[in-house]
Design a protein around this motif. Structure first.
Motif, PDB file in Angstrom:
ATOM      1  N   SER A  52      50.745  75.894  29.611  1.00 56.64           N
ATOM      2  CA  SER A  52      49.843  74.824  30.012  1.00 56.64           C
ATOM      3  C   SER A  52      48.567  75.386  30.630  1.00 56.64           C
ATOM      4  O   SER A  52      47.461  74.895  30.371  1.00 56.64           O
ATOM      5  CB  SER A  52      50.556  73.899  31.007  1.00 56.64           C
ATOM      6  N   SER A  53      48.709  76.446  31.431  1.00 58.90           N
ATOM      7  CA  SER A  53      47.549  77.079  32.057  1.00 58.90           C
ATOM      8  C   SER A  53      46.642  77.720  31.018  1.00 58.90           C
ATOM      9  O   SER A  53      45.412  77.641  31.116  1.00 58.90           O
ATOM     10  CB  SER A  53      48.009  78.134  33.071  1.00 58.90           C
ATOM     11  N   THR A  56      44.524  75.153  29.429  1.00 63.25           N
ATOM     12  CA  THR A  56      43.435  74.755  30.336  1.00 63.25           C
ATOM     13  C   THR A  56      42.302  75.770  30.286  1.00 63.25           C
ATOM     14  O   THR A  56      41.117  75.407  30.312  1.00 63.25           O
ATOM     15  CB  THR A  56      43.956  74.619  31.779  1.00 63.25           C
ATOM     16  N   ASP A  65      33.055  75.233  31.317  1.00 60.71           N
ATOM     17  CA  ASP A  65      33.482  75.182  32.714  1.00 60.71           C
ATOM     18  C   ASP A  65      33.431  76.590  33.297  1.00 60.71           C
ATOM     19  O   ASP A  65      33.292  77.573  32.575  1.00 60.71           O
ATOM     20  CB  ASP A  65      34.908  74.631  32.781  1.00 60.71           C
ATOM     21  N   THR A  83      46.570  81.417  41.490  1.00 61.83           N
ATOM     22  CA  THR A  83      46.082  80.056  41.302  1.00 61.83           C
ATOM     23  C   THR A  83      44.593  80.133  41.003  1.00 61.83           C
ATOM     24  O   THR A  83      43.833  80.755  41.755  1.00 61.83           O
ATOM     25  CB  THR A  83      46.323  79.193  42.551  1.00 61.83           C
ATOM     26  N   THR A  85      41.064  78.055  40.263  1.00 58.67           N
ATOM     27  CA  THR A  85      40.382  76.771  40.418  1.00 58.67           C
ATOM     28  C   THR A  85      39.094  76.771  39.602  1.00 58.67           C
ATOM     29  O   THR A  85      38.451  77.809  39.421  1.00 58.67           O
ATOM     30  CB  THR A  85      40.058  76.474  41.894  1.00 58.67           C
ATOM     31  N   LYS A  88      35.323  71.878  36.935  1.00 64.11           N
ATOM     32  CA  LYS A  88      35.631  70.563  36.358  1.00 64.11           C
ATOM     33  C   LYS A  88      37.119  70.381  36.056  1.00 64.11           C
ATOM     34  O   LYS A  88      37.645  69.284  36.212  1.00 64.11           O
ATOM     35  CB  LYS A  88      34.813  70.361  35.069  1.00 64.11           C
ATOM     36  N   SER A  89      37.789  71.416  35.614  1.00 60.36           N
ATOM     37  CA  SER A  89      39.198  71.302  35.233  1.00 60.36           C
ATOM     38  C   SER A  89      40.105  71.350  36.464  1.00 60.36           C
ATOM     39  O   SER A  89      39.696  71.807  37.537  1.00 60.36           O
ATOM     40  CB  SER A  89      39.576  72.433  34.276  1.00 60.36           C
ATOM     41  N   ASN A  90      41.343  70.879  36.289  1.00 57.27           N
ATOM     42  CA  ASN A  90      42.316  70.939  37.378  1.00 57.27           C
ATOM     43  C   ASN A  90      42.767  72.378  37.614  1.00 57.27           C
ATOM     44  O   ASN A  90      42.745  73.198  36.691  1.00 57.27           O
ATOM     45  CB  ASN A  90      43.536  70.073  37.040  1.00 57.27           C
ATOM     46  N   PRO A  91      43.185  72.706  38.840  1.00 52.04           N
ATOM     47  CA  PRO A  91      43.662  74.066  39.124  1.00 52.04           C
ATOM     48  C   PRO A  91      44.885  74.414  38.277  1.00 52.04           C
ATOM     49  O   PRO A  91      45.650  73.538  37.867  1.00 52.04           O
ATOM     50  CB  PRO A  91      44.031  74.010  40.617  1.00 52.04           C
ATOM     51  N   ILE A  92      45.061  75.701  37.995  1.00 53.06           N
ATOM     52  CA  ILE A  92      46.208  76.168  37.223  1.00 53.06           C
ATOM     53  C   ILE A  92      46.888  77.295  37.983  1.00 53.06           C
ATOM     54  O   ILE A  92      46.297  77.921  38.870  1.00 53.06           O
ATOM     55  CB  ILE A  92      45.803  76.670  35.818  1.00 53.06           C
ATOM     56  N   THR A  93      48.141  77.561  37.632  1.00 52.28           N
ATOM     57  CA  THR A  93      48.883  78.690  38.190  1.00 52.28           C
ATOM     58  C   THR A  93      49.344  79.573  37.045  1.00 52.28           C
ATOM     59  O   THR A  93      49.857  79.084  36.037  1.00 52.28           O
ATOM     60  CB  THR A  93      50.097  78.221  39.004  1.00 52.28           C
TER      61      THR A  93
END
Length: 283
Positions: A52-53, A56, A65, A83, A85, A88-93
């Motif tokens: 998923s990350s 992104t 972005d 992590t 940040t 514009k996009s949501n944070p990812i891990t």
């Protein structure tokens, strides 16, 4: 008679003592199996998080972005990932890759294999998912996009009637993994159907434990070499470079300076046309 009875008692005691069974090995094996199952479940969870990350990251690249921060993720005092940040996009891990474990004791068992998921840019400029270095394809044999596609423009309307609205763009597909009966399964239709792709646990070594595969999606995240980019390196060597806030600031400053110079150049041309002249030049 007394001797016969004594002999019978001694034989019974001998039989009972010989029937005493040590079940420590069985319980150790059960506990070892539970431990390996827990490790596989955690590995599967981290793999799906990394997938998923990764999507992104590809979307952020597509949408221009930029990264605003990289923070280490710590567990029990040990760094296990980062992590990231974005503006514009949501944070990812992103979790670090882990090596597979061989069988223990006696002859080593074969390692469990972990599917290597990644992305690669094709000649059309679009990023597609890969599995173990090959294109990941659907049931029709089509490559599966890791990034969304733009919607189609609406048709122009005739005189007196409005044109039709454009269609929404399609989101990229996010593959999902699960482990069932010691095998990896992959789905690219949100879990509606699953395809077996390989064994999750290794074969037993002689008197040994099952091997456990490792997650090898990301092999490196470099955010220290340059303040302008964060470089994500995948298992197949593919590198994705995302600009940072520092790079964005530099571009914005350059853009502002260019606009100022354009305005000044226009003033110079106008002054030339109007036979104007310079009265002073100050640093």
């Amino acid at each position: 008679m007394k001797k016969l009875l004594t002999l019978a008692v001694m034989v019974t005691a001998l039989v009972l003592s010989s029937c005493k069974y040590d079940d420590d090995d069985i319980w150790n094996s059960v506990h070892g199996l539970e431990d390996r199952v827990a490790k596989l479940e955690e590995l599967c969870k981290q793999m799906n998080t990394n997938i998923s990350s990764l999507q992104t990251i590809v979307t952020a690249l597509q949408n221009n972005d930029y990264v605003t921060g990289v923070t280490p993720v710590m567990q029990s005092g040990k760094e296990v990932g980062y992590t990231i940040t974005f503006s514009k996009s949501n944070p990812i891990t992103i979790f670090h890759g882990k090596d597979g474990q061989n069988g223990m004791d006696g002859t080593d068992g074969k390692d469990g294999t972990t599917p290597t998921i990644g992305v690669k840019q094709d000649v059309d400029g679009i990023y597609y998912w890969t599995l173990d270095g090959d294109w990941l394809t659907d049931e029709r044999g089509d490559k599966i996009k890791a990034e969304g596609t733009d919607g189609k423009d609406g048709a122009d309307g005739e005189n007196g009637s409005d044109g039709t609205d454009g269609t929404n763009g399609k989101d990229g597909i996010t593959p999902q993994f699960k482990i069932e009966n010691d095998y990896w399964f992959i789905s690219y239709d949100n879990g509606d159907t699953w395809t077996q792709v390989g064994k999750a646990t290794g074969e037993d070594g002689k008197d040994g434990e099952d091997g456990v595969g490792g997650d090898s999606m990301f092999t490196g995240i470099d955010y220290k070499t340059s303040t302008d980019y964060v470089i994500f390196t995948l298992a197949d060597g593919t590198q994705i470079k995302l600009p940072t806030w520092s790079a964005f600031e530099a571009l914005q400053r350059l853009c502002n300076e260019t606009n100022t110079n354009l305005s000044a150049l226009q003033t110079i041309v106008t002054a030339l046309q109007n036979n104007d002249y310079i009265t002073s030049v100050d640093p």
